[in-house]
Design a protein around this motif. Structure first.
Motif, PDB file in Angstrom:
ATOM      1  N   GLN A 125       0.829  -1.209   0.000  1.00 46.33           N
ATOM      2  CA  GLN A 125       0.000   0.000   0.000  1.00 46.33           C
ATOM      3  C   GLN A 125       0.861   1.256   0.000  1.00 46.33           C
ATOM      4  N   SER A 126       2.009   1.204   0.675  1.00 42.68           N
ATOM      5  CA  SER A 126       2.876   2.373   0.810  1.00 42.68           C
ATOM      6  C   SER A 126       3.944   2.465  -0.279  1.00 42.68           C
ATOM      7  N   TYR A 127       3.981   1.478  -1.209  1.00 40.15           N
ATOM      8  CA  TYR A 127       4.938   1.397  -2.315  1.00 40.15           C
ATOM      9  C   TYR A 127       6.337   0.987  -1.836  1.00 40.15           C
ATOM     10  N   ALA A 128       6.799   1.515  -0.679  1.00 37.85           N
ATOM     11  CA  ALA A 128       8.080   1.105  -0.084  1.00 37.85           C
ATOM     12  C   ALA A 128       9.252   1.253  -1.046  1.00 37.85           C
ATOM     13  N   LEU A 129       9.328   2.368  -1.761  1.00 40.82           N
ATOM     14  CA  LEU A 129      10.472   2.634  -2.640  1.00 40.82           C
ATOM     15  C   LEU A 129      11.614   3.237  -1.826  1.00 40.82           C
ATOM     16  N   PHE A 130      12.848   2.981  -2.258  1.00 40.00           N
ATOM     17  CA  PHE A 130      14.006   3.543  -1.574  1.00 40.00           C
ATOM     18  C   PHE A 130      14.202   4.984  -2.043  1.00 40.00           C
ATOM     19  N   PRO A 131      14.090   5.960  -1.137  1.00 37.63           N
ATOM     20  CA  PRO A 131      14.142   7.364  -1.559  1.00 37.63           C
ATOM     21  C   PRO A 131      15.490   7.808  -2.111  1.00 37.63           C
ATOM     22  N   HIS A 132      16.592   7.136  -1.685  1.00 44.43           N
ATOM     23  CA  HIS A 132      17.927   7.558  -2.130  1.00 44.43           C
ATOM     24  C   HIS A 132      18.322   6.952  -3.465  1.00 44.43           C
ATOM     25  N   MET A 133      17.519   6.006  -3.968  1.00 43.23           N
ATOM     26  CA  MET A 133      17.818   5.367  -5.251  1.00 43.23           C
ATOM     27  C   MET A 133      16.932   5.942  -6.344  1.00 43.23           C
ATOM     28  N   ASN A 134      17.465   6.005  -7.559  1.00 42.89           N
ATOM     29  CA  ASN A 134      16.609   6.420  -8.661  1.00 42.89           C
ATOM     30  C   ASN A 134      15.683   5.263  -9.053  1.00 42.89           C
ATOM     31  N   VAL A 135      14.789   5.535  -9.987  1.00 45.66           N
ATOM     32  CA  VAL A 135      13.780   4.557 -10.384  1.00 45.66           C
ATOM     33  C   VAL A 135      14.422   3.263 -10.888  1.00 45.66           C
ATOM     34  N   ALA A 136      15.423   3.371 -11.751  1.00 45.52           N
ATOM     35  CA  ALA A 136      16.071   2.189 -12.326  1.00 45.52           C
ATOM     36  C   ALA A 136      16.693   1.321 -11.241  1.00 45.52           C
ATOM     37  N   ARG A 137      17.370   1.943 -10.275  1.00 42.05           N
ATOM     38  CA  ARG A 137      18.005   1.174  -9.209  1.00 42.05           C
ATOM     39  C   ARG A 137      16.966   0.543  -8.282  1.00 42.05           C
ATOM     40  N   ASN A 138      15.846   1.241  -8.053  1.00 40.06           N
ATOM     41  CA  ASN A 138      14.769   0.653  -7.262  1.00 40.06           C
ATOM     42  C   ASN A 138      14.260  -0.632  -7.898  1.00 40.06           C
ATOM     43  N   VAL A 139      14.055  -0.575  -9.208  1.00 44.32           N
ATOM     44  CA  VAL A 139      13.518  -1.741  -9.912  1.00 44.32           C
ATOM     45  C   VAL A 139      14.536  -2.875  -9.953  1.00 44.32           C
ATOM     46  N   ALA A 140      15.807  -2.550 -10.099  1.00 42.73           N
ATOM     47  CA  ALA A 140      16.847  -3.577 -10.208  1.00 42.73           C
ATOM     48  C   ALA A 140      17.263  -4.164  -8.867  1.00 42.73           C
ATOM     49  N   PHE A 141      16.821  -3.562  -7.769  1.00 42.88           N
ATOM     50  CA  PHE A 141      17.295  -3.961  -6.441  1.00 42.88           C
ATOM     51  C   PHE A 141      17.060  -5.448  -6.169  1.00 42.88           C
ATOM     52  N   GLY A 142      15.864  -5.942  -6.464  1.00 43.80           N
ATOM     53  CA  GLY A 142      15.555  -7.342  -6.195  1.00 43.80           C
ATOM     54  C   GLY A 142      16.425  -8.294  -6.986  1.00 43.80           C
ATOM     55  N   LEU A 143      16.797  -7.887  -8.197  1.00 43.99           N
ATOM     56  CA  LEU A 143      17.672  -8.718  -9.029  1.00 43.99           C
ATOM     57  C   LEU A 143      19.081  -8.770  -8.444  1.00 43.99           C
ATOM     58  N   GLN A 144      19.539  -7.621  -7.948  1.00 43.64           N
ATOM     59  CA  GLN A 144      20.867  -7.575  -7.341  1.00 43.64           C
ATOM     60  C   GLN A 144      20.926  -8.459  -6.103  1.00 43.64           C
ATOM     61  N   MET A 145      19.839  -8.464  -5.321  1.00 51.32           N
ATOM     62  CA  MET A 145      19.794  -9.309  -4.127  1.00 51.32           C
ATOM     63  C   MET A 145      19.802 -10.793  -4.484  1.00 51.32           C
ATOM     64  N   ARG A 146      19.397 -11.098  -5.707  1.00 49.54           N
ATOM     65  CA  ARG A 146      19.411 -12.485  -6.183  1.00 49.54           C
ATOM     66  C   ARG A 146      20.688 -12.797  -6.970  1.00 49.54           C
ATOM     67  N   ASN A 147      21.659 -11.901  -6.887  1.00 47.91           N
ATOM     68  CA  ASN A 147      22.973 -12.078  -7.533  1.00 47.91           C
ATOM     69  C   ASN A 147      22.890 -12.201  -9.056  1.00 47.91           C
ATOM     70  N   VAL A 148      21.908 -11.517  -9.640  1.00 44.67           N
ATOM     71  CA  VAL A 148      21.828 -11.458 -11.104  1.00 44.67           C
ATOM     72  C   VAL A 148      22.939 -10.531 -11.591  1.00 44.67           C
ATOM     73  N   PRO A 149      23.722 -10.912 -12.605  1.00 44.28           N
ATOM     74  CA  PRO A 149      24.803 -10.060 -13.111  1.00 44.28           C
ATOM     75  C   PRO A 149      24.306  -8.651 -13.435  1.00 44.28           C
ATOM     76  N   ALA A 150      25.182  -7.669 -13.197  1.00 40.35           N
ATOM     77  CA  ALA A 150      24.805  -6.258 -13.310  1.00 40.35           C
ATOM     78  C   ALA A 150      24.224  -5.907 -14.679  1.00 40.35           C
ATOM     79  N   ARG A 151      24.843  -6.384 -15.741  1.00 37.96           N
ATOM     80  CA  ARG A 151      24.361  -6.041 -17.085  1.00 37.96           C
ATOM     81  C   ARG A 151      22.960  -6.621 -17.334  1.00 37.96           C
ATOM     82  N   GLU A 152      22.752  -7.875 -16.915  1.00 38.76           N
ATOM     83  CA  GLU A 152      21.439  -8.499 -17.078  1.00 38.76           C
ATOM     84  C   GLU A 152      20.396  -7.790 -16.227  1.00 38.76           C
TER      85      GLU A 152
END
Length: 355
Positions: free
Chosen positions: A87-114
């Protein structure tokens, strides 16, 4: 011959107790692969608790949760392969939109380019690729909602969970986001579970609706089934608006209310009953052969833009009628006598006193 959609999510005997209090006594539910199911009900009915149990945020006191036949009841949140939109969206205020969206992938150790490529694709899917470098505070409420949705979808979860995601938006934006979320869910083919207290959201967005009260399922069916054939008076009242008339059924099966004999498509048992009729199914100034007709007097008129609500005094009670505004209708006035008519199929009958 088309095969039935396979079961994807199953809740078996799920119960939640806080001390001696059974918040959810026992819940059994099956969600098909690729469908969107809404949990609908008033505050405190158990819908959000159920969603949190599916997500792994809460643990059930008993029962099992299965996804694709696999028991996940004891799995931690990060091993459940689920995306969640809050309900609150829970976006990280210090990250831009692209980094917010990619955050879950990074936590799953997906390579940076992918991760960058998949985040870009997810943002294009929600039509926000041009805002990838903005911070959340620079976005509107609807844009923040779409970023949260992209972040949940980018990880390609097995199930998408949505917890009242539209409650913070204004009415017009809610309408737009309903359409967008439903389109994205159908486009991706993902199984989704959606919690809401808003009947319009549930009926317009979902394949099936679970109506809950007091931790139990009152009815589980398609939007049409829940609206047109409510299993209980509670469902009829919660999902849509109704008029309630007190009536009786004789031993011969005759239904009477407001001094009139009425007809219903329901099989009736003798005794006191409550009769529910939806306001927009009642016709004013009925001149045809309606199954049910009653005479009344207009007691108030309320203009609501696309609708006019007429309160009509009938016997010792009042019936509300809703009619689409029309330029060609001769205006009615308070005090006018009217004939109301509606069909037997629109006459919903339940045992008296059922809440």
């Amino acid at each position: 011959m088309t095969s039935a959609p396979e079961e994807h999510l199953r809740l078996e005997g799920i119960g939640v107790s806080f001390g001696a209090v059974n918040v959810i006594p026992s819940l059994d539910l099956s969600v098909r692969k690729g469908e969107m199911v809404a949990f609908l009900g008033p505050s405190g009915c158990g819908k959000t608790t159920t969603l949190r149990i599916i997500a792994g945020l809460n643990k059930p006191s008993r029962g099992q949760i299965k996804v694709g036949g696999r028991d996940i009841t004891q799995l931690p949140i990060h091993d459940r392969d689920m995306g969640m939109v809050f309900q609150s969206y829970a976006l990280f205020p210090h990250m831009n939109v692209a980094r917010n969206v990619a955050f879950g992938l990074q936590m799953r150790n997906v390579p940076a380019r992918e991760a960058e490529t998949r985040a870009t694709q997810a943002l294009e899917m929600v039509q926000l690729g041009h805002l990838a470098h903005r911070k959340p505070k620079e976005l509107s409420g609807g844009q923040q909602q779409r970023v949260a949705l992209a972040r949940a979808l980018v990880i390609e979860p097995s199930i998408l969970l949505l917890d009242e995601p539209l409650s913070n938006l204004d009415a017009k934006l809610r309408d737009e986001m309903r359409v967008q979320i439903r389109a994205l869910q159908q486009q991706s083919g993902i199984t989704a579970v959606f919690v809401t207290h808003d009947q319009v959201e549930a009926l317009s967005m979902c394949d099936r609706v679970v109506v809950m009260r007091g931790g139990q399922v009152e009815q589980f069916g398609t939007p049409t089934e829940v609206y047109e054939r409510p299993a209980t008076a509670f469902v009829a009242n919660f999902v849509g608006r109704t008029n309630r008339l007190k009536g009786t059924v004789t031993s011969e099966g005759t239904l009477t209310a407001a001094g009139q004999q009425l007809r219903s498509a329901t099989t009736l048992a003798p005794g006191a009953v409550d009769i529910l009729v939806r306001p927009h199914r009642i016709r004013l100034q009925e001149t045809g052969e309606a199954a049910n007709k009653v005479e009344g007097t207009v007691s108030s008129i309320t203009f609501i833009g696309d609708l006019v609500q007429y309160a009509v005094r009938v016997g010792g009670g009042e019936i509300v009628v809703e009619e689409a505004t029309r330029r060609d209708r001769s205006p009615l006035a308070v005090g006018d006598g009217v004939t109301l008519g509606w069909s037997a199929e629109d006459t919903l009958v339940y045992p008296a006193g059922e809440k």
